[in-house]
Each structure stands twice: as structure tokens, then as C-alpha cells.
Write a protein that holds these residues in place. Structure first.
Motif, PDB file in Angstrom:
ATOM      1  N   VAL A  83       0.862  -1.189   0.000  1.00 12.10           N
ATOM      2  CA  VAL A  83       0.000   0.000   0.000  1.00 12.10           C
ATOM      3  C   VAL A  83       0.895   1.235   0.000  1.00 12.10           C
ATOM      4  CG1 VAL A  83      -1.823   1.249   1.207  1.00 12.10           C
ATOM      5  CG2 VAL A  83      -1.781  -1.257   1.265  1.00 12.10           C
ATOM      6  N   THR A  84       0.801   2.006  -1.060  1.00  8.59           N
ATOM      7  CA  THR A  84       1.559   3.253  -1.157  1.00  8.59           C
ATOM      8  C   THR A  84       0.658   4.405  -0.746  1.00  8.59           C
ATOM      9  OG1 THR A  84       2.880   2.361  -2.974  1.00  8.59           O
ATOM     10  CG2 THR A  84       2.915   4.748  -2.656  1.00  8.59           C
ATOM     11  N   LEU A  85       1.108   5.180   0.208  1.00  5.64           N
ATOM     12  CA  LEU A  85       0.324   6.273   0.776  1.00  5.64           C
ATOM     13  C   LEU A  85       0.732   7.613   0.174  1.00  5.64           C
ATOM     14  CD1 LEU A  85       0.754   5.082   4.459  1.00  5.64           C
ATOM     15  CD2 LEU A  85      -1.261   4.694   3.032  1.00  5.64           C
ATOM     16  N   GLY A  86      -0.120   8.606   0.393  1.00  6.10           N
ATOM     17  CA  GLY A  86       0.224   9.965  -0.015  1.00  6.10           C
ATOM     18  C   GLY A  86       1.086  10.671   1.009  1.00  6.10           C
ATOM     19  N   ILE A  87       1.315  10.050   2.154  1.00  5.99           N
ATOM     20  CA  ILE A  87       2.109  10.657   3.225  1.00  5.99           C
ATOM     21  C   ILE A  87       3.532  10.923   2.739  1.00  5.99           C
ATOM     22  CG2 ILE A  87       3.046  10.346   5.539  1.00  5.99           C
ATOM     23  CD1 ILE A  87       0.083  10.693   5.623  1.00  5.99           C
ATOM     24  N   GLU A  88       3.950  12.175   2.866  1.00  6.87           N
ATOM     25  CA  GLU A  88       5.304  12.561   2.483  1.00  6.87           C
ATOM     26  C   GLU A  88       6.179  12.590   3.732  1.00  6.87           C
ATOM     27  OE1 GLU A  88       5.097  16.192   0.265  1.00  6.87           O
ATOM     28  OE2 GLU A  88       3.536  15.418  -1.076  1.00  6.87           O
ATOM     29  N   LYS A  89       7.260  11.853   3.689  1.00  8.12           N
ATOM     30  CA  LYS A  89       8.076  11.642   4.885  1.00  8.12           C
ATOM     31  C   LYS A  89       8.536  12.954   5.518  1.00  8.12           C
ATOM     32  CE  LYS A  89      11.010   8.282   4.626  1.00  8.12           C
ATOM     33  NZ  LYS A  89      12.225   7.475   4.330  1.00  8.12           N
ATOM     34  N   ASN A  90       8.998  13.897   4.696  1.00  6.99           N
ATOM     35  CA  ASN A  90       9.512  15.148   5.264  1.00  6.99           C
ATOM     36  C   ASN A  90       8.400  15.970   5.907  1.00  6.99           C
ATOM     37  OD1 ASN A  90       8.362  15.611   2.717  1.00  6.99           O
ATOM     38  ND2 ASN A  90       9.620  17.411   2.334  1.00  6.99           N
ATOM     39  N   ARG A  91       7.224  15.993   5.294  1.00 10.65           N
ATOM     40  CA  ARG A  91       6.112  16.744   5.885  1.00 10.65           C
ATOM     41  C   ARG A  91       5.576  16.047   7.131  1.00 10.65           C
ATOM     42  NH1 ARG A  91       2.990  18.910   0.378  1.00 10.65           N
ATOM     43  NH2 ARG A  91       4.066  20.941   0.348  1.00 10.65           N
ATOM     44  N   GLN A  92       5.576  14.737   7.124  1.00  9.54           N
ATOM     45  CA  GLN A  92       5.138  14.011   8.315  1.00  9.54           C
ATOM     46  C   GLN A  92       6.053  14.325   9.498  1.00  9.54           C
ATOM     47  OE1 GLN A  92       2.401  12.196   8.788  1.00  9.54           O
ATOM     48  NE2 GLN A  92       2.966  11.834  10.907  1.00  9.54           N
ATOM     49  N   LYS A  93       7.343  14.310   9.252  1.00  9.54           N
ATOM     50  CA  LYS A  93       8.292  14.646  10.317  1.00  9.54           C
ATOM     51  C   LYS A  93       8.118  16.095  10.767  1.00  9.54           C
ATOM     52  CE  LYS A  93      11.885  11.298   9.081  1.00  9.54           C
ATOM     53  NZ  LYS A  93      13.287  11.114   8.600  1.00  9.54           N
ATOM     54  N   ALA A  94       7.857  16.993   9.809  1.00  6.70           N
ATOM     55  CA  ALA A  94       7.678  18.405  10.153  1.00  6.70           C
ATOM     56  C   ALA A  94       6.454  18.601  11.031  1.00  6.70           C
ATOM     57  CB  ALA A  94       7.550  19.237   8.870  1.00  6.70           C
ATOM     58  N   LEU A  95       5.358  17.899  10.737  1.00  2.00           N
ATOM     59  CA  LEU A  95       4.150  18.037  11.545  1.00  2.00           C
ATOM     60  C   LEU A  95       4.378  17.526  12.960  1.00  2.00           C
ATOM     61  CD1 LEU A  95       1.192  18.756  11.839  1.00  2.00           C
ATOM     62  CD2 LEU A  95       0.590  16.545  10.833  1.00  2.00           C
ATOM     63  N   GLU A  96       5.009  16.374  13.075  1.00  8.48           N
ATOM     64  CA  GLU A  96       5.280  15.832  14.412  1.00  8.48           C
ATOM     65  C   GLU A  96       6.182  16.778  15.208  1.00  8.48           C
ATOM     66  OE1 GLU A  96       6.677  11.768  14.188  1.00  8.48           O
ATOM     67  OE2 GLU A  96       5.320  11.339  12.518  1.00  8.48           O
TER      68      GLU A  96
ATOM     69  N   PRO B 266     -10.129  14.127   1.366  1.00 10.16           N
ATOM     70  CA  PRO B 266      -8.794  13.742   1.832  1.00 10.16           C
ATOM     71  C   PRO B 266      -8.612  12.225   1.802  1.00 10.16           C
ATOM     72  CG  PRO B 266      -9.700  15.437   3.237  1.00 10.16           C
ATOM     73  CD  PRO B 266     -10.807  15.008   2.328  1.00 10.16           C
ATOM     74  N   THR B 267      -7.566  11.772   1.123  1.00 11.71           N
ATOM     75  CA  THR B 267      -7.355  10.346   0.867  1.00 11.71           C
ATOM     76  C   THR B 267      -5.933   9.958   1.229  1.00 11.71           C
ATOM     77  OG1 THR B 267      -8.977  10.417  -0.931  1.00 11.71           O
ATOM     78  CG2 THR B 267      -7.431   8.572  -0.924  1.00 11.71           C
ATOM     79  N   LEU B 268      -5.802   8.851   1.941  1.00 13.51           N
ATOM     80  CA  LEU B 268      -4.486   8.383   2.366  1.00 13.51           C
ATOM     81  C   LEU B 268      -3.816   7.487   1.333  1.00 13.51           C
ATOM     82  CD1 LEU B 268      -5.311   7.635   6.083  1.00 13.51           C
ATOM     83  CD2 LEU B 268      -3.399   9.046   5.351  1.00 13.51           C
ATOM     84  N   VAL B 269      -4.581   6.604   0.699  1.00 10.10           N
ATOM     85  CA  VAL B 269      -4.005   5.566  -0.151  1.00 10.10           C
ATOM     86  C   VAL B 269      -3.922   6.033  -1.601  1.00 10.10           C
ATOM     87  CG1 VAL B 269      -4.213   3.204  -0.967  1.00 10.10           C
ATOM     88  CG2 VAL B 269      -4.912   3.774   1.370  1.00 10.10           C
ATOM     89  N   LYS B 270      -2.716   6.028  -2.134  1.00  8.80           N
ATOM     90  CA  LYS B 270      -2.512   6.368  -3.553  1.00  8.80           C
ATOM     91  C   LYS B 270      -2.571   5.122  -4.439  1.00  8.80           C
ATOM     92  CE  LYS B 270       0.510   9.437  -4.825  1.00  8.80           C
ATOM     93  NZ  LYS B 270       1.779  10.186  -5.021  1.00  8.80           N
ATOM     94  N   LYS B 271      -2.084   4.007  -3.899  1.00  6.09           N
ATOM     95  CA  LYS B 271      -1.988   2.798  -4.715  1.00  6.09           C
ATOM     96  C   LYS B 271      -2.016   1.577  -3.806  1.00  6.09           C
ATOM     97  CE  LYS B 271       1.109   0.780  -8.241  1.00  6.09           C
ATOM     98  NZ  LYS B 271       2.403   0.972  -8.933  1.00  6.09           N
ATOM     99  N   ALA B 272      -2.754   0.546  -4.215  1.00  2.00           N
ATOM    100  CA  ALA B 272      -2.811  -0.703  -3.459  1.00  2.00           C
ATOM    101  C   ALA B 272      -2.624  -1.862  -4.422  1.00  2.00           C
ATOM    102  CB  ALA B 272      -4.134  -0.826  -2.723  1.00  2.00           C
ATOM    103  N   VAL B 273      -1.586  -2.678  -4.191  1.00  2.00           N
ATOM    104  CA  VAL B 273      -1.262  -3.801  -5.061  1.00  2.00           C
ATOM    105  C   VAL B 273      -1.290  -5.084  -4.243  1.00  2.00           C
ATOM    106  CG1 VAL B 273       0.485  -4.849  -6.546  1.00  2.00           C
ATOM    107  CG2 VAL B 273       0.150  -2.360  -6.568  1.00  2.00           C
ATOM    108  N   GLN B 274      -2.019  -6.059  -4.731  1.00  2.00           N
ATOM    109  CA  GLN B 274      -2.083  -7.368  -4.084  1.00  2.00           C
ATOM    110  C   GLN B 274      -1.211  -8.354  -4.847  1.00  2.00           C
ATOM    111  OE1 GLN B 274      -5.842  -9.421  -4.315  1.00  2.00           O
ATOM    112  NE2 GLN B 274      -5.464 -10.602  -2.461  1.00  2.00           N
ATOM    113  N   SER B 275      -0.254  -8.976  -4.156  1.00  2.00           N
ATOM    114  CA  SER B 275       0.588 -10.007  -4.759  1.00  2.00           C
ATOM    115  C   SER B 275       0.009 -11.363  -4.397  1.00  2.00           C
ATOM    116  CB  SER B 275       2.026  -9.891  -4.250  1.00  2.00           C
ATOM    117  OG  SER B 275       2.595  -8.669  -4.659  1.00  2.00           O
ATOM    118  N   LYS B 276      -0.437 -12.083  -5.406  1.00  2.16           N
ATOM    119  CA  LYS B 276      -1.111 -13.357  -5.157  1.00  2.16           C
ATOM    120  C   LYS B 276      -0.887 -14.285  -6.344  1.00  2.16           C
ATOM    121  CE  LYS B 276      -5.676 -15.148  -3.830  1.00  2.16           C
ATOM    122  NZ  LYS B 276      -7.099 -14.801  -3.608  1.00  2.16           N
ATOM    123  N   ASP B 277      -0.562 -15.543  -6.029  1.00  2.00           N
ATOM    124  CA  ASP B 277      -0.367 -16.559  -7.058  1.00  2.00           C
ATOM    125  C   ASP B 277       0.663 -16.130  -8.102  1.00  2.00           C
ATOM    126  OD1 ASP B 277      -2.322 -18.125  -5.826  1.00  2.00           O
ATOM    127  OD2 ASP B 277      -3.931 -17.178  -6.978  1.00  2.00           O
ATOM    128  N   GLY B 278       1.715 -15.469  -7.633  1.00  2.00           N
ATOM    129  CA  GLY B 278       2.810 -15.118  -8.521  1.00  2.00           C
ATOM    130  C   GLY B 278       2.575 -13.940  -9.434  1.00  2.00           C
TER     131      GLY B 278
END
Length: 777
Positions: free
Chosen positions: A315-328, A521-533
Motif C-alpha cells: 500500500v503506497t500512501l500519499g504521506i510525504e516523509k519530510n512533511r510528516q516529520k515536520a508536523l510531528e 482527503p485520501t491516504l491511499v494512492k496505490k494498493a497492489v495485491q501479490s497473489k499466485d505469482g
């Protein structure tokens, strides 16, 4: 001796031999012919038994434990935020494993893999014999057999399980392609460091995804499979390090033999020392809230919860690491560092939630949910049990403009419309009696909607809600993303008494910022399921939806909200910033919540501060938190917002709002008309100044006279146009509420007099020689 005697002697000798001839009888029983026949019979029985076993044993369903995977959550840049699941495994298709790395496993484990039938009979027989002799776990299996053992069977070492392994391996080799078998083997094997499968191993040993592995790194991982713990460089003994280097070299040499590497390429390879082990990134701190919210978002879009929890999702999120750290960091710097829960019990009740959104994409780029699991399980960014208070007021203005609402006297509602801001003024035309107090019981008299927004005047917006119609206000709020189920259609709703979350309010204001196109407001940008190769990407909704407000309405609201930041309730916290901003404060009844929702052209952030008792979670007052008095939205929430925004904007700090409106605080006041001629002074004054007639259409609580220039704040009225004989100013103009009085211009050579506005401010001084009006300050 005659013939008869000789015959009798022979017969006697035979009888004596019969009595003592057991040995010769055994010889007759175990002749080589009989032994060969017995051996062939046993072989035949074995073959028939094996055929029966082959026909009887089917390829079983995969081992449940072998299918378990972790779910991987990534930041927007692709770096891993957390791995969550019972088993640290992420199955990947061969397309995500470089071909040369695939070959390292074949070279290390089974050079004949692409040609054999899936079973090494010689090695297997040796393993069975050694097992019968009690020598424990034995090697000699093909890649297919090891895959069968990992995926279909168990690690048990018995003859019956070994026979099953042989039969299933033969069938698997017939049923599946070699690439499918190789992918299964690479993804189910254990590599040490708690890593199952090559993707988890690549991250555990080299901090990269499987598709970024080099040949040298792949050869090390392939070598590990022989003895994962013994060969883990971080914990290996000197002997173990020597052995794994030899195994690594053996693998590469086999690749040269198989013509998968040239001798020159082999000579260039250097042993890739793995990185020291790190704890698996888990769902702690803010990640705990982000991951839980992202999962709920996926489930709401149709992803089966049980299927998701079985693992195998990236699951790839829209959360940007630098902005997340800045908010905290901003929450710590501007709030929690001020709190002293050991000395001030009220500080134990403080909770803060924040959601930051990119208004152009709709993705959440940073989120703050609280102290993190297990200190606080409720996500403050998504909870909707606290009142948003005055942050709801822009929704009322948006509804008024979108519905072309008018006041009780029929004047269109816009930022310049004048209302009565008297404290506890009874609402006219409402559904039931309502006369709300203003903050600190302040009365403002006649003021424009712009001034009422700057100062968050309750009496004005209570009346505006009645003018628009509460049902229409609710409809607008729901279209902007608020929860209608939490919105009771009562007069008090105009003060923001419904429940709302920081994420919802960020969406409302992001829609204003996005010129009226709805932002969810949406958290998930992309969701990929790996199944059966194989990988399957799940289709997700676009965070940017249809237009819910006209651009003029949305941009006018933004223009008005710049006044709150520059001149209103948030100005103390947000002033002197290097970026253009708009926003609104809010403080709820009994000071149980305080808010600031603000935005720039490129970033929208809602900050909510909540009073919550640690015992039972009841809502309590924030008063006294941080050692002060009442906690207002212009205090801690606005300070956190301003500090975060300054650090999060980066190159976007210089952006300006692109507004399609001619109203509001962001629109400069109209320039005074330019004189078209120069007045000549009369030689002798011929008349005295006369008092102006009282202007008609005086401002009321619902409008202002038309046809007059509109100053940026109060309803200012100009003084008379011409000065008297001796250059005295004209009759004083009437200020509209807090507006300023105007002054006339002086006569031929005189100086204009000073008028006094009834709004309490001193009028400006006119200049001699002109015929144009001057406005008071």
C-alpha cells in the motif's frame, strides 16, 4: 569291491549325507536365481506401490503458513513506513527479480533445475537412507522438492513425508512451468532475520527492494538458504563467515560454468557485506494511526478485510516523509513542550489531531493522531465527536453565496453586506428563538460580513444561517464532505455544534482552495495485491471529485478568510509569514475544543485540540492548559499550523492565490478616481458651506446603500465634496458602524477641514484646490 558293493556304498553315503545335510538344502533354497527373482519381485512390488502412491497422492492445497505474508505500507516516495503481519514475507513475481539474481539460486542449489523432472532420485535415496540411519536432516533435494517441502508439506523428516515429497514434486514439475516453481521457491524460503521470501530478505540484508538487487547480493541471499543463521554476517562466527564466502564464490563460479556470467564479470564481483540488522518497521507512533485509517479507507472501497489481513499487499500512501516529520516536530515544539502534566492536571487532558492535504491532488501528506498506540488508541485526526465551532462559519457564507441568498430586507449576501453584530441579538425569521452571545459578550454594532468573519461574530452568522435557510446550509456542508448524520438542523448549528474531524474539515477547506471542486482527503494512492505469482492493482477512487461550489463562491470565501489571518483572530499566531494564507479559528462551547483550519495555495491543514479525560474519555474543558486561561483557536492550534506550514511548504512558499472574485479581504480596495482637470480658485468666496442632506438608504443589519465606493472594512460614507469660503471641511460624513467619517476638500486656496465620523474615528484632512472627495481613516 564289485559294482553292487560300490552302489551300496554310494547309497549309504547319500543316506548319511541326508541325515547331516542341512547346509546343502539351504543352498538349494537360496540359489542365485531365486534371489534375483525375489529382488525383482520386491522391485515390482515397489514400482506397483509407487504407481499406486502416485495415483493416490494429489497435489494438495498450499500450506496455510506458507501463504502468510506481511502487508507493506510505503511513503509517497516508495520508502517503507511499516511492515505489518504475522510473517515477514512479501511475495513478488519473477518480473520483480532481476534475471541474473534468479540464476544465482539455480547455480547455488540445483544446476540441472531447468532440465530435470523435479526429483533427484540419487540424492533423495541418500537422504532416505540417512534418515533411516538416524542422521537427521539431509540435503540433496532439487529446487522443486524444496519448494514442495516449503509450500505443500512441512519440514518433518520421515520416510513417508519424503515419499510424498517425491510424488508431489513429480506432479508439480508436470503441472507448472519452471519459472513458476522457481518463483515459489524464492518466495517461500527462509533467509534468516525473520525474513521469508526474497523481497523481505532484500530489505532485511541490504535495505532495497528485490528489483534493485545486484548479482553479488543475490548470490549472498542464495547462499544463505543452506544455513540462514550460521551464514548471517551480523551474527556469524569467523568459521561461518568463511563458509558463506566460499558458498558465495561457489555460486558465482557455477554461473560462469552455466554461461550466465562471463569470467570478466565474475572477476569484478566483490563480496557484498550486508547491513546490520534493524528492527522491522512496525505500526508504532503516528504510523499506527495512519495504517489503521488507510485500512479502513481500503475496506470502504471494497477490499475484503479477511483477504487483506491474510497479507501480500503493498500500500503506497500519499504521506510525504519530510512533511510528516515536520508536523510531528511542530506539535512537539508548539504544544507538547509547553505541557506539564505532572504539575498541571489539565495538561493530561490535552489531545491534538491534525490532517494536512494537498488541495490539488487530495492526498493526505501528513497526519497527527495523538501520542500513538498504546498510549492513545483514538485517532484524533479522524475522530468526529468534537464540535468544529466557528470553523463552520465559512460554510454558511459559501451556502449563502451559492444559493444567492438575501437578507431579511432582500439585500444579496456577500462579504460587503452589513449585519448587526450586537451581542445576543435575537435572530429574525428563524425557525425558533435564538440569540447567541458573542465571544466575551462583545457587541460590534453595524459591521460587514468580512469584519464579522475576521472577528468570528456569532450574532451575524446566526442571522445569516436563518437568511440562507438551515436546510440549505446543511446541504452545502454535506456536499463539502461533512457528515450529515451528525448535523442536527437547529439554529445552534450555525455555531458549529455538530461533530466533525480534522480530516473532514481539511477536506472542506481544501475544496475552497481547489476553487470549488470537491476534495476528499485520501491516504491511499496505490494498493497492489501479490497473489499466485502476480501483482494486481486495485482501482481506487479519485480524491478530486465534481464541482460542488462555483469558482466565484469558493474564491470569494478564500478571499474573506485571508482577512482572518491578516487582521482577525489568527493574526497573532500567523502574522509575519513569508507565504499567503487563509483560514478560520474556532473555539467550542465550554472550551472543550479549539481549532484552526488554514491553507495556502498549495497546502491545507486542519488542527484540532480536544479536552479528553484520561479516565473514561469524557469531554472536558481545555481551560488552563499550558498554564494560560481559555484555549482559543488562535492560540496553540494556529501556532502549530503556522510552524508546520512554514517548514512544510518548501518551494511553494511564494505561491499566490489565483482568485476569481472582486470581493473580500484579498481584493485591494478600489483606487480613488483620478482628477480630470485642475480647479481654479475663485477670487472671493461667494457662498458659505451648506450642510449635506442625509444620505438615503442608510446601512441596516442586512445591507448597505448602493452606488457608494466600498472601503475595505466599515461602511464608510464620504463627506461633502467642496470646502467652504475659508477652506473649512464639509459637513461630517456618517460612519457605518465602525466606519470612519469623511472630509470635504478645501476651497480655492484653503485647506480642507477635519471631519469626525460618528463611528468614533477621526476623519482625514482634505486638501485645498480640488473637487474630489477624501475618505476618512
Amino acid at each position: 569291491m564289485g559294482r553292487a558293493d560300490a552302489r551300496r556304498a554310494r547309497q549309504g553315503s547319500a543316506r548319511r549325507a541326508g541325515k547331516n545335510g542341512k547346509k546343502s538344502g539351504i543352498r538349494r533354497l537360496f540359489t542365485w536365481k531365486k534371489l534375483l527373482g525375489a529382488f525383482l519381485g520386491v522391485c515390482l512390488l515397489g514400482i506397483l506401490g509407487f504407481i499406486g502412491l502416485y495415483l493416490y497422492v494429489d497435489v494438495p492445497a498450499g500450506n496455510k503458513d506458507a501463504k502468510l505474508q506481511s502487508n507493506v505500507f510505503k511513503y509517497a516516495d516508495g520508502s517503507v513506513m511499516a511492515r505489518v503481519g504475522q510473517v515477514n514475507r512479501e511475495t513478488v513475481p519473477l518480473s520483480r527479480i532481476p534475471k541474473a539474481v534468479q540464476h544465482t539460486f539455480v547455480a547455488a542449489e540445483n544446476k540441472t533445475f531447468y532440465q530435470d523432472s523435479g526429483v533427484d532420485l540419487k540424492g533423495t535415496l541418500r537422504g532416505i537412507i540417512n534418515t533411516l540411519r538416524g542422521k537427521g536432516k539431509q540435503g540433496g533435494s532439487t529446487i522443486t522438492q524444496q519448494y514442495v517441502k516449503n509450500y505443500y508439506l512441512s519440514q518433518e523428516q520421515t520416510v513417508s513425508r519424503k515419499l510424498q515429497e517425491i510424488v508431489i514434486s513429480l506432479k508439480v514439475d508436470q503441472k507448472f512451468q519452471k519459472d513458476d516453481i522457481l518463483a515459489g521457491y524464492i518466495n517461500t524460503s527462509f533467509y534468516g532475520r525473520g525474513a521469508y521470501g526474497i523481497q523481505a530478505a532484500a530489505q532485511a540484508y541490504y535495505g532495497v527492494d528485490s528489483d534493485k538487487l545486484t548479482v553479488a547480493q543475490g548470490a549472498y541471499l542464495a547462499s544463505l538458504l543452506q544455513a540462514p543463521n550460521q551464514y548471517d554476517w551480523a551474527i556469524a562466527s569467523d568459521a561461518g563467515k568463511k563458509l558463506v564466502q566460499e558458498r558465495w564464490a561457489y555460486t558465482l563460479d557455477n554461473m560462469v560454468e552455466m554461461k550466465w556470467l562471463t569470467p570478466a564479470e565474475r572477476a569484478q564481483q566483490k563480496f557484498p557485506v550486508p547491513k546490520p540488522p534493524k528492527p522491522l518497521p512496525g505500526a508504532s507512533g503516528q504510523a499506527s494511526y495512519i495504517i489503521a485509517a488507510a485500512k479502513q479507507e481500503l475496506f470502504a472501497q471494497g477490499v475484503d478485510e479477511n483477504e487483506f489481513e491474510a497479507g501480500g499487499w503493498t500500500v503506497t500512501l500519499g504521506i510525504e516523509k519530510n512533511r510528516q516529520k515536520a508536523l510531528e516536530a511542530s506539535v512537539k515544539r508548539k504544544l507538547t513542550d509547553d505541557l506539564a502534566p505532572d504539575r498541571r492536571p489539565v495538561d493530561r487532558d490535552v489531545q491534538l489531531g491534525a490532517t494536512s492535504v494537498d488541495p490539488k491532488t487530495g492526498y493526505v501528506v501528513a497526519l497527527y493522531g495523538g501520542a500513538g498506540y498504546p498510549k492513545h488508541y483514538t485517532n484524533n485526526a479522524t475522530r468526529s465527536d468534537y464540535q468544529p465551532a466557528s470553523t463552520f462559519k465559512p460554510v454558511i457564507l459559501a451556502s449563502a453565496m451559492e444559493n444567492h441568498a438575501v437578507t431579511q430586507t432582500g439585500v444579496p449576501i456577500n462579504p460587503n453586506t452589513i449585519y448587526d453584530g450586537t451581542n445576543r441579538r435575537p435572530v429574525v425569521g428563524g425557525t425558533k428563538p435564538f440569540a447567541p452571545p458573542n465571544e466575551d459578550q462583545a457587541s460590534y454594532g453595524k459591521i460587514t460580513v468580512q469584519t464579522a468573519t475576521n472577528n468570528s461574530v456569532n450574532s451575524v452568522f446566526a442571522q445569516m444561517g436563518a437568511d440562507v435557510g438551515l436546510d440549505q446550509v446543511k446541504k452545502t456542508a454535506v456536499s463539502l464532505g461533512m457528515n450529515g448524520a451528525k448535523m442536527d438542523v437547529q439554529p445552534a448549528m450555525t455555531l458549529g455544534t455538530m461533530g466533525a474531524s480534522p480530516m473532514q474539515m481539511a477536506g472542506v477547506y481544501a475544496t475552497f482552495d481547489n476553487h470549488g471542486e470537491k476534495v476528499t482527503p485520501t491516504l491511499v494512492k496505490k494498493a497492489v495485491q501479490s497473489k499466485d505469482g502476480s501483482d494486481k492493482e486495485i482501482p481506487l477512487k479519485n480524491p478530486i471529485g465534481e464541482r460542488v461550489l462555483s469558482r466565484t463562491t469558493a474564491d470569494t470565501v478564500t478571499s474573506v478568510l485571508t482577512g482572518v489571518v491578516n487582521d482577525g483572530t489568527a493574526s497573532d499566531a500567523v502574522k509575519n509569514t513569508a507565504y499567503k494564507a487563509a483560514g478560520k479559528t474556532g473555539t467550542s462551547d465550554d472550551n472543550k475544543s479549539a481549532w484552526f483550519v488554514g491553507y495556502t495555495p498549495n497546502l491545507v491543514t486542519a488542527v484540532g485540540m480536544f479536552g479528553e479525560s484520561p479516565q473514561g474519555g469524557a469531554q472536558v474543558t481545555l481551560k488552563g492548559a499550558g498554564g494560560g486561561g481559555r484555549v482559543n483557536g488562535g492560540g496553540y492550534p494556529a501556532k502549530v499550523w503556522a510552524d508546520y506550514t512554514e517548514n512544510a511548504l518548501g518551494d511553494g512558499a511564494g505561491a499566490d492565490f489565483d482568485l476569481d472574485t472582486d470581493m473580500g479581504a484579498a481584493v485591494p480596495p478600489p483606487a480613488p478616481p483620478t482628477p480630470t482637470h485642475t480647479a481654479t480658485a475663485p477670487a472671493t468666496p461667494t457662498h458659505s458651506p451648506t450642510a449635506p442632506t442625509t444620505p438615503t438608504g442608510s446601512p441596516t443589519d442586512s445591507g448597505r446603500p448602493t452606488g457608494r465606493p466600498t472601503p475595505p472594512t466599515g461602511g464608510t460614507t464620504a463627506g461633502p465634496p467642496n470646502g467652504g469660503t475659508n477652506g473649512t471641511g464639509g459637513t461630517t460624513g456618517t460612519g457605518g458602524g465602525t466606519g470612519t467619517g469623511g472630509t470635504g476638500t478645501g476651497g480655492a486656496n484653503g485647506t480642507g477641514g477635519t471631519g469626525t465620523g460618528t463611528g468614533g474615528n477621526t476623519g482625514g484632512t482634505g486638501t485645498g484646490g480640488g473637487n474630489l472627495p477624501n475618505f476618512g481613516n
